[in-house]
Design a protein around this motif. Structure first.
Motif, PDB file in Angstrom:
ATOM      1  N   ALA A  38      -0.065 -13.536  11.393  1.00  0.00           N
ATOM      2  CA  ALA A  38       0.718 -14.707  11.009  1.00  0.00           C
ATOM      3  C   ALA A  38       1.829 -14.275  10.052  1.00  0.00           C
ATOM      4  N   ILE A  39       3.061 -14.687  10.345  1.00  0.00           N
ATOM      5  CA  ILE A  39       4.213 -14.277   9.548  1.00  0.00           C
ATOM      6  C   ILE A  39       4.837 -15.513   8.908  1.00  0.00           C
ATOM      7  N   VAL A  40       4.701 -15.610   7.594  1.00  0.00           N
ATOM      8  CA  VAL A  40       5.311 -16.707   6.847  1.00  0.00           C
ATOM      9  C   VAL A  40       6.780 -16.356   6.633  1.00  0.00           C
ATOM     10  N   GLY A  41       7.649 -17.291   7.010  1.00  0.00           N
ATOM     11  CA  GLY A  41       9.078 -16.975   7.023  1.00  0.00           C
ATOM     12  C   GLY A  41       9.433 -16.276   8.321  1.00  0.00           C
ATOM     13  N   GLY A  42       8.926 -16.807   9.415  1.00  0.00           N
ATOM     14  CA  GLY A  42       8.966 -16.108  10.696  1.00  0.00           C
ATOM     15  C   GLY A  42      10.319 -15.986  11.350  1.00  0.00           C
ATOM     16  N   ASN A  43      11.340 -16.667  10.815  1.00  0.00           N
ATOM     17  CA  ASN A  43      12.688 -16.509  11.366  1.00  0.00           C
ATOM     18  C   ASN A  43      13.585 -15.679  10.454  1.00  0.00           C
ATOM     19  N   GLY A  44      13.021 -15.073   9.443  1.00  0.00           N
ATOM     20  CA  GLY A  44      13.819 -14.240   8.551  1.00  0.00           C
ATOM     21  C   GLY A  44      14.278 -12.964   9.232  1.00  0.00           C
ATOM     22  N   GLN A  45      15.213 -12.278   8.583  1.00  0.00           N
ATOM     23  CA  GLN A  45      15.809 -11.096   9.213  1.00  0.00           C
ATOM     24  C   GLN A  45      14.809  -9.955   9.354  1.00  0.00           C
ATOM     25  N   VAL A  46      13.999  -9.717   8.327  1.00  0.00           N
ATOM     26  CA  VAL A  46      12.946  -8.708   8.457  1.00  0.00           C
ATOM     27  C   VAL A  46      11.895  -9.182   9.445  1.00  0.00           C
ATOM     28  N   ALA A  47      11.557 -10.460   9.378  1.00  0.00           N
ATOM     29  CA  ALA A  47      10.513 -10.999  10.250  1.00  0.00           C
ATOM     30  C   ALA A  47      10.856 -10.831  11.726  1.00  0.00           C
ATOM     31  N   ARG A  48      12.103 -11.010  12.085  1.00  0.00           N
ATOM     32  CA  ARG A  48      12.455 -10.866  13.502  1.00  0.00           C
ATOM     33  C   ARG A  48      12.264  -9.421  13.969  1.00  0.00           C
ATOM     34  N   HIS A  49      12.621  -8.458  13.137  1.00  0.00           N
ATOM     35  CA  HIS A  49      12.307  -7.066  13.475  1.00  0.00           C
ATOM     36  C   HIS A  49      10.796  -6.874  13.595  1.00  0.00           C
ATOM     37  N   LEU A  50      10.070  -7.453  12.667  1.00  0.00           N
ATOM     38  CA  LEU A  50       8.621  -7.299  12.649  1.00  0.00           C
ATOM     39  C   LEU A  50       7.985  -7.871  13.907  1.00  0.00           C
ATOM     40  N   ILE A  51       8.455  -9.023  14.339  1.00  0.00           N
ATOM     41  CA  ILE A  51       7.915  -9.626  15.563  1.00  0.00           C
ATOM     42  C   ILE A  51       8.078  -8.678  16.736  1.00  0.00           C
ATOM     43  N   SER A  52       9.264  -8.148  16.924  1.00  0.00           N
ATOM     44  CA  SER A  52       9.509  -7.242  18.044  1.00  0.00           C
ATOM     45  C   SER A  52       8.611  -6.010  17.970  1.00  0.00           C
ATOM     46  N   GLN A  53       8.473  -5.456  16.774  1.00  0.00           N
ATOM     47  CA  GLN A  53       7.696  -4.230  16.624  1.00  0.00           C
ATOM     48  C   GLN A  53       6.207  -4.480  16.804  1.00  0.00           C
ATOM     49  N   LEU A  54       5.706  -5.593  16.275  1.00  0.00           N
ATOM     50  CA  LEU A  54       4.298  -5.919  16.484  1.00  0.00           C
ATOM     51  C   LEU A  54       3.994  -6.139  17.958  1.00  0.00           C
ATOM     52  N   ALA A  55       4.855  -6.881  18.633  1.00  0.00           N
ATOM     53  CA  ALA A  55       4.644  -7.137  20.054  1.00  0.00           C
ATOM     54  C   ALA A  55       4.670  -5.839  20.855  1.00  0.00           C
ATOM     55  N   VAL A 109      -8.862 -15.222   6.147  1.00  0.00           N
ATOM     56  CA  VAL A 109      -8.021 -14.120   6.644  1.00  0.00           C
ATOM     57  C   VAL A 109      -7.820 -13.175   5.449  1.00  0.00           C
ATOM     58  N   PRO A 110      -8.631 -12.128   5.327  1.00  0.00           N
ATOM     59  CA  PRO A 110      -8.586 -11.323   4.104  1.00  0.00           C
ATOM     60  C   PRO A 110      -7.384 -10.397   3.983  1.00  0.00           C
ATOM     61  N   ARG A 111      -6.796  -9.975   5.109  1.00  0.00           N
ATOM     62  CA  ARG A 111      -5.710  -8.986   5.051  1.00  0.00           C
ATOM     63  C   ARG A 111      -4.388  -9.688   4.796  1.00  0.00           C
ATOM     64  N   PHE A 112      -3.649  -9.222   3.794  1.00  0.00           N
ATOM     65  CA  PHE A 112      -2.431  -9.907   3.361  1.00  0.00           C
ATOM     66  C   PHE A 112      -1.414  -8.857   2.935  1.00  0.00           C
ATOM     67  N   VAL A 113      -0.248  -8.871   3.580  1.00  0.00           N
ATOM     68  CA  VAL A 113       0.837  -7.956   3.233  1.00  0.00           C
ATOM     69  C   VAL A 113       2.011  -8.788   2.728  1.00  0.00           C
ATOM     70  N   ALA A 132       7.471  -0.377   8.228  1.00  0.00           N
ATOM     71  CA  ALA A 132       6.514  -0.057   7.173  1.00  0.00           C
ATOM     72  C   ALA A 132       5.411  -1.108   7.098  1.00  0.00           C
ATOM     73  N   VAL A 133       5.746  -2.374   7.330  1.00  0.00           N
ATOM     74  CA  VAL A 133       4.725  -3.420   7.379  1.00  0.00           C
ATOM     75  C   VAL A 133       3.743  -3.138   8.507  1.00  0.00           C
ATOM     76  N   VAL A 134       4.255  -2.799   9.672  1.00  0.00           N
ATOM     77  CA  VAL A 134       3.373  -2.466  10.791  1.00  0.00           C
ATOM     78  C   VAL A 134       2.470  -1.294  10.423  1.00  0.00           C
ATOM     79  N   ALA A 135       3.038  -0.285   9.776  1.00  0.00           N
ATOM     80  CA  ALA A 135       2.266   0.907   9.422  1.00  0.00           C
ATOM     81  C   ALA A 135       1.135   0.580   8.460  1.00  0.00           C
ATOM     82  N   VAL A 136       1.392  -0.277   7.465  1.00  0.00           N
ATOM     83  CA  VAL A 136       0.308  -0.592   6.536  1.00  0.00           C
ATOM     84  C   VAL A 136      -0.725  -1.516   7.184  1.00  0.00           C
ATOM     85  N   LEU A 137      -0.297  -2.377   8.081  1.00  0.00           N
ATOM     86  CA  LEU A 137      -1.271  -3.193   8.814  1.00  0.00           C
ATOM     87  C   LEU A 137      -2.195  -2.321   9.656  1.00  0.00           C
ATOM     88  N   ASP A 138      -1.654  -1.231  10.188  1.00  0.00           N
ATOM     89  CA  ASP A 138      -2.447  -0.331  11.019  1.00  0.00           C
ATOM     90  C   ASP A 138      -3.257   0.671  10.200  1.00  0.00           C
TER      91      ASP A 138
END
Length: 219
Positions: free
Chosen positions: A5-22, A106-110, A186-192
């Motif tokens: 779940a991405i809070v602020g899901g239309n932000g500039q970093v968030a849009r990159h994050l969505i593509s990379q997570l998918a 949901v215990p994991r939080f970045v 980097a967000v993806v990397a720490v989630l993984d």
């Protein structure tokens, strides 16, 4: 596959994050207040849920997090100079997200913060910038004091340059620029990397591949 779940899901970093997570086989869930964002975010690979950071309460946040394995707080009050939105979005939104993650189990939080927000500010600091820094600082304190499996990333000055796939990351690094795409990576990397929980790191452009840099901090 994890649901993020991405809070602020239309932000500039968030849009990159969505593509990379998918692309990595995860299911991003973009939480946004405006339904007009839906088609573009779905095209990037997101599921979209409505969430108004300022108007909705903690229970609404928890409902939006339902079924997720992690929460990423990527929201910001924007560059419009609105001092109050630094408090209601950057701080208030983070506090509601932290409480809601507990409720939704949901215990994991970045959390995406900003470099240097713990440092004292000069007396003549511009009021909106002071509000922004203090909001990020206090949101980080609240997350560190929580019982969540948290990671805080504090990037330097964000740019729209193409991502390089390499960073400098650590407990304290010199100020510098970093592409938004590399922050997302980097967000993806720490989630993984489960061992990244309980850490707060500064993040700027550098020479070390992102996965290697994150793993090197916890190996």
């Amino acid at each position: 596959m994890s649901q993020i779940a991405i809070v602020g899901g239309n932000g500039q970093v968030a849009r990159h994050l969505i593509s990379q997570l998918a692309a990595g086989g995860h299911q991003p869930v973009a939480l946004v207040r405006n339904p007009s964002y839906t088609a573009n975010l779905e095209a990037l690979g997101a599921r979209v849920r409505m969430l108004d950071i300022e108007q909705h309460d903690v229970d609404a946040f928890a409902a939006a997090f339902e079924g997720s394995d992690a929460v990423v707080f990527a929201a910001g009050g924007g560059p419009d100079g609105n001092l109050e939105r630094k408090r209601t979005v950057d701080l208030g939104g983070a506090l509601k997200s932290i409480d809601a993650a507990r409720i939704a189990e949901v215990p994991r939080f970045v959390q995406i913060s900003a470099i240097g927000v713990d440092l004292p500010l000069p007396d003549d600091t511009e009021p909106v910038w002071r509000a922004y820094v203090e909001a990020k600082r206090d949101a980080d304190i609240a997350l560190r004091e929580s019982d969540l499996d948290w990671t805080i990333l504090r990037p330097g000055r964000l740019t729209d340059d193409d991502g390089t796939g390499a960073v400098t990351i650590g407990d304290s690094v010199g100020r510098g620029d970093i592409p938004r795409a590399d922050v997302a990576a980097a967000v993806v990397a720490v989630l993984d990397e489960p061992a990244s929980a309980g850490h707060q790191w500064d993040l700027v452009g550098g020479e070390t591949p992102i996965d290697q840099a994150v793993h090197g901090l916890v190996a």
